[in-house]
Design an enzyme around this catalytic site. Structure first.
Site, PDB file in Angstrom:
ATOM      1  N   ARG A  76      10.934 -13.364   4.920  1.00  0.00           N
ATOM      2  CA  ARG A  76       9.772 -13.344   4.026  1.00  0.00           C
ATOM      3  C   ARG A  76       8.986 -14.647   4.038  1.00  0.00           C
ATOM      4  O   ARG A  76       7.809 -14.699   3.673  1.00  0.00           O
ATOM      5  CB  ARG A  76      10.216 -12.993   2.593  1.00  0.00           C
ATOM      6  CG  ARG A  76       9.031 -12.745   1.695  1.00  0.00           C
ATOM      7  CD  ARG A  76       9.356 -12.302   0.254  1.00  0.00           C
ATOM      8  NE  ARG A  76      10.733 -12.161  -0.090  1.00  0.00           N
ATOM      9  CZ  ARG A  76      11.474 -13.096  -0.692  1.00  0.00           C
ATOM     10  NH1 ARG A  76      10.954 -14.262  -1.013  1.00  0.00           N
ATOM     11  NH2 ARG A  76      12.734 -12.857  -0.974  1.00  0.00           N
ATOM     12  N   TYR A  87     -16.241  -7.093  -3.141  1.00  0.00           N
ATOM     13  CA  TYR A  87     -15.595  -5.872  -2.656  1.00  0.00           C
ATOM     14  C   TYR A  87     -15.011  -5.110  -3.859  1.00  0.00           C
ATOM     15  O   TYR A  87     -14.371  -5.728  -4.719  1.00  0.00           O
ATOM     16  CB  TYR A  87     -14.508  -6.303  -1.676  1.00  0.00           C
ATOM     17  CG  TYR A  87     -13.634  -5.212  -1.123  1.00  0.00           C
ATOM     18  CD1 TYR A  87     -14.170  -4.181  -0.359  1.00  0.00           C
ATOM     19  CD2 TYR A  87     -12.266  -5.232  -1.333  1.00  0.00           C
ATOM     20  CE1 TYR A  87     -13.353  -3.193   0.168  1.00  0.00           C
ATOM     21  CE2 TYR A  87     -11.433  -4.249  -0.799  1.00  0.00           C
ATOM     22  CZ  TYR A  87     -11.988  -3.229  -0.059  1.00  0.00           C
ATOM     23  OH  TYR A  87     -11.180  -2.254   0.461  1.00  0.00           O
ATOM     24  N   ASP A 144     -14.532 -14.574   0.390  1.00  0.00           N
ATOM     25  CA  ASP A 144     -14.153 -13.459   1.258  1.00  0.00           C
ATOM     26  C   ASP A 144     -15.109 -13.491   2.453  1.00  0.00           C
ATOM     27  O   ASP A 144     -16.290 -13.203   2.322  1.00  0.00           O
ATOM     28  CB  ASP A 144     -14.270 -12.135   0.483  1.00  0.00           C
ATOM     29  CG  ASP A 144     -13.722 -10.951   1.263  1.00  0.00           C
ATOM     30  OD1 ASP A 144     -13.847 -10.949   2.507  1.00  0.00           O
ATOM     31  OD2 ASP A 144     -13.190 -10.021   0.629  1.00  0.00           O
ATOM     32  N   LYS A 182     -10.163  -5.613   9.513  1.00  0.00           N
ATOM     33  CA  LYS A 182     -11.508  -5.345  10.023  1.00  0.00           C
ATOM     34  C   LYS A 182     -11.644  -5.902  11.448  1.00  0.00           C
ATOM     35  O   LYS A 182     -10.943  -5.437  12.316  1.00  0.00           O
ATOM     36  CB  LYS A 182     -12.538  -5.924   9.034  1.00  0.00           C
ATOM     37  CG  LYS A 182     -12.269  -5.507   7.576  1.00  0.00           C
ATOM     38  CD  LYS A 182     -12.567  -4.040   7.302  1.00  0.00           C
ATOM     39  CE  LYS A 182     -11.963  -3.518   6.010  1.00  0.00           C
ATOM     40  NZ  LYS A 182     -12.399  -4.193   4.787  1.00  0.00           N
TER      41      LYS A 182
HETATM   42  C1  PLP Z   1     -11.758  -4.030   3.426  1.00  0.00           C
HETATM   43  C2  PLP Z   1     -12.057  -5.250   2.666  1.00  0.00           C
HETATM   44  C3  PLP Z   1     -11.060  -5.935   1.976  1.00  0.00           C
HETATM   45  C4  PLP Z   1      -9.670  -5.384   1.818  1.00  0.00           C
HETATM   46  O1  PLP Z   1      -8.992  -5.317   3.005  1.00  0.00           O
HETATM   47  P1  PLP Z   1      -7.701  -4.362   3.211  1.00  0.00           P
HETATM   48  O2  PLP Z   1      -7.139  -4.923   4.461  1.00  0.00           O
HETATM   49  O3  PLP Z   1      -8.214  -2.976   3.323  1.00  0.00           O
HETATM   50  O4  PLP Z   1      -6.803  -4.559   2.045  1.00  0.00           O
HETATM   51  C5  PLP Z   1     -11.392  -7.122   1.363  1.00  0.00           C
HETATM   52  N1  PLP Z   1     -12.643  -7.609   1.409  1.00  0.00           N
HETATM   53  C6  PLP Z   1     -13.636  -6.972   2.058  1.00  0.00           C
HETATM   54  C7  PLP Z   1     -14.996  -7.566   2.065  1.00  0.00           C
HETATM   55  C8  PLP Z   1     -13.385  -5.775   2.699  1.00  0.00           C
HETATM   56  O5  PLP Z   1     -14.376  -5.122   3.295  1.00  0.00           O
END
Ligand code: PLP
Length: 394
Positions: free
Chosen positions: A60, A113, A185, A210
């Protein structure tokens, strides 16, 4: 780790985080599946108990596969160190939980988000954190929203769904002298087109689900920090335990190697689609940071080195049955959550339910488009036929 002595991102993505000499010359760091790590001596075990053991101590707390992925991200982001998380949402929640105390005040961007917003409203407020949403275009005006207990300013740029680009240096200039921690983010830009830490932000967050992984086959996140912010982040991260599997770290690492070519193609295709939409009579407004109609476009031009595959387009109002005729018949632009993978996606959106500091003015049809890696001629044909169905059914 392999010397990746280049600051050109396309080279860094190929070379960073590799250590073939440690793995019999095999280029890629293997998948280290494991929980228990054996200690050679009682001294080592006692050091691990005290948190001072320099090597790997337990699954972990890290493994070479995760470290390889993290080193690559840190090199791209210009970070002191990065930490891989179980999802993009965990990459948002781990730093928030690590830095906020009960009684603290959080300034959260209004265009965050959706699940980030939900975490604030349903979890942080329950823990006694005061949350204020702010206009993404506020810039230096954020000073007026500060309270004596403001501890964190959270940014996301461009904003989810509506793509407002934030004046990050202006916000950092307000936060820094007051010791307020800034987090962003950075998923949209990928680590290639914006490096927040170079602009003074303390923590940079990616949903690596992404563009970084890029193949829509795992969920993973990563958080990067400055040297000053890292110890607090690392402690919270260790205590929360929201870590990805070694296999998923391997997949994300594999994705990174082609990140530069993929993102370049997403960018080129999205620009072509956006230019096409710009000329269509159905279009009211483009929400693409590289276009002048996007709020914050000038800031994007100043701070970012490129744009990616995700953008919005606002069309005139259409009845639901027209939207249905368009959406259900798309050949390549499928409906589904997420973006950043090889495939094109299209989704109608209505931001009003997830805005409180700003008001959404447009009452037409809003589409979020992700330009995938298909031949752009096929994508244009698909959109052309889609708009034809939309108009025919209106
Ligand atoms: C998809 C997304 C997230 C979350 O990501 P996951 O891997 O699906 O948990 C966070 N911030 C933004 C801007 C996103 O588009």
């Amino acid at each position: 780790m392999t010397d990746h002595s280049s600051d050109r991102p396309a080279t860094v993505v190929c070379h960073a985080g590799r250590e073939p000499e440690a793995y019999h010359g095999f280029l890629n760091t293997p998948v280290f599946n494991g929980s228990t790590v054996l200690f050679q001596t009682l001294d080592d075990l006692e050091a691990a108990n005290a948190g001072t053991f320099p090597g790997y101590a337990y699954g972990r707390y890290g493994n070479p596969t995760a470290a390889s992925f993290e080193a690559c991200i840190a090199a791209l982001e210009g970070a002191y160190q990065s930490l891989a998380t179980a999802s993009g949402v965990a990459a948002v929640t781990v730093p928030l939980l690590s830095f906020l105390n009960s009684g603290d005040h959080l300034l959260m961007v209004d265009t965050a988000y959706g699940p980030t917003r939900k975490f604030c409203d349903q979890e942080l407020t329950r823990l006694g954190v005061e949350v204020t949403y702010y206009d993404p275009l506020i810039g230096a005006g954020i000073e007026a929203l500060l309270k004596p207990n403001t501890r964190v300013i959270f940014l996301e740029s461009p904003g989810s769904l509506t793509f407002e680009v934030q004046d990050i240096p202006a916000i950092v200039a307000v936060a820094k002298p007051r010791g307020i921690v800034t987090m962003i983010d950075n998923s949209w830009a990928s680590p290639l087109y914006f490096q927040p830490l170079k602009h003074g932000v303390d923590i940079s967050i990616h949903s690596a689900t992404k563009y970084i992984n890029g193949h829509s086959d795992i969920v993973i996140g990563v958080v990067s920090a400055t040297k000053e912010a890292f110890p607090r982040l690392k402690q919270g991260y260790g205590n929360i335990g929201a870590v990805p599997t070694a296999q998923d770290c391997y997949m994300a690492q594999r994705g990174i190697r082609t990140l530069a070519v993929r993102v370049k193609q997403h960018e080129a295709s999205a620009l072509e689609l956006a230019r096409w939409f710009e000329k269509r009579p159905e279009t009211v407004k483009l929400l693409h940071p590289a276009f002048a109609s996007c709020p914050g476009h000038e800031v994007w031009k100043r701070d970012f080195s490129g744009s990616t595959g995700l953008f919005g387009v606002l069309l005139k109002p259409y009845p639901r049955k027209a939207l249905e005729a368009m959406m259900n018949g798309m050949r390549f632009f499928k409906m589904g959550y997420s973006w950043g993978g090889y495939e094109s996606l299209m989704m109608p959106f209505s931001p009003q339910a997830v805005r409180s500091a700003t008001r959404w003015q447009h009452d037409g049809l809003n589409l979020r488009i992700h330009a995938g890696l298909e031949d752009v001629a096929d994508l244009l044909d698909d959109l052309e036929a889609g708009l034809k169905r939309l108009n025919a059914a209106a």
